[in-house]
Enzyme design. Structure first.
Site: not given
Ligand code: SF4
Length: 284
Positions: A77, A99, A127, A129, A195, A223-224, A267
């Protein structure tokens, strides 16, 4: 015989896999005092397993302030600039598993501010992130989570705006919010930073759920992205079940189904998906 369809996109996305592998590698190397800033993923089983291997979870800045030496792992995140600064000031070793898609947003925010533009983040303000992204912006960086919030925004006419999105945000909702801001007549630069991993997982889940008579979605309660998958699957398959592990599956409930679909949130570890597959395949 029962047919079982498992989504190819089920389970860890690229960013989560990288973060989890990083933590296990650190655990193996057996360094003294290794912590993750926040749980590495929304999966209690994995977090407990890591705890048994000596990896501690820090729940926020206050706990980080108490750490005396060792390693801090930044999860996928990402975090705001001040967390890096705090780790550096305390001379902690940083292992950065942010990421790359999230790091890219951090860069955009800094670049846009550098050009004198104000940044708006479309996302859930609570959140981690989004909190991290905000932590790279100026004090006037704002988070918007609905079209209604646009109406209450205080915008200055001569300040151009740059808009980014939380990586897992709903594309339709993002576009509506951006449209609403555009209609106000400001100078706007829009960065769709949603993403693809999330979109692909959701599209595939909907496709499978529409073709089966029972659908299983595996993931953590908190986990949303898993909850979102459940919502999508329920929209097309009435018999959608949300489970955390194979133990939550009732063979009685699944008995009438001849064709069962399986997907999992970002996850969910591979072995849990395999255990669920084994149980579902075994029930005739
Ligand atoms: S959902 Fe996309 S942005 Fe988020 S950790 Fe996974 S690959 Fe990275």
């Amino acid at each position: 015989m029962r047919e079982v369809l498992t989504a190819k996109s089920a389970g860890f996305c690229f960013g989560v896999r990288k973060a989890v592998e990083t933590v296990y590698r650190e655990a193996e190397e057996n360094r003294e005092s290794v912590c993750t800033y926040g749980p590495i993923i929304h999966n209690e089983e994995v977090v407990k397993d890591l705890e048994r291997r000596g990896i501690r979870v820090l729940h926020g800045k206050e706990e980080l302030e108490q750490v005396q030496g060792g390693t801090v792992i930044i999860r996928s995140h990402g975090v705001g600039k001040e967390i890096y600064e705090l780790c550096e000031a305390k001379q902690l070793r940083i292992v950065d598993a942010t990421c790359p898609f999230v790091s890219k947003i951090h860069r955009i925010v800094q670049e846009e501010n550098g050009k004198g533009r104000r940044v708006l983040i479309v996302g859930n303000p609570n959140h981690p992130e989004v909190e991290g992204i905000r932590g790279w912006g100026r004090a006037d960086t704002e988070v918007l989570d609905s079209e209604e919030m646009v109406e209450t925004l205080h915008l200055e006419e001569d300040v151009p705006l740059s808009i980014v999105a939380q990586t897992t945000y709903n594309l339709v909702k993002f576009e509506k919010i951006v449209d609403k801001i555009s209609n106000l007549g400001y100078d706007i630069a829009c960065f769709n930073t949603i993403c693809n991993a999330t979109k692909e997982r959701q599209t595939e889940a909907a496709k499978i759920a529409a073709s089966v008579d029972g659908m299983i979605v595996i993931g953590g309660q908190s986990s949303s992205n898993t909850r979102k998958l459940v919502e999508i699957c329920r929209g097309v398959c009435e018999h959608t079940y949300f489970v955390q592990t194979a133990e939550d599956i009732s063979s009685e409930v699944l008995k009438p189904f001849r064709r069962i679909g399986i997907t999992a949130g970002a996850s969910t570890p591979k072995h849990i998906i395999e255990e669920v597959q084994t149980i579902v395949r075994a029930e005739f």
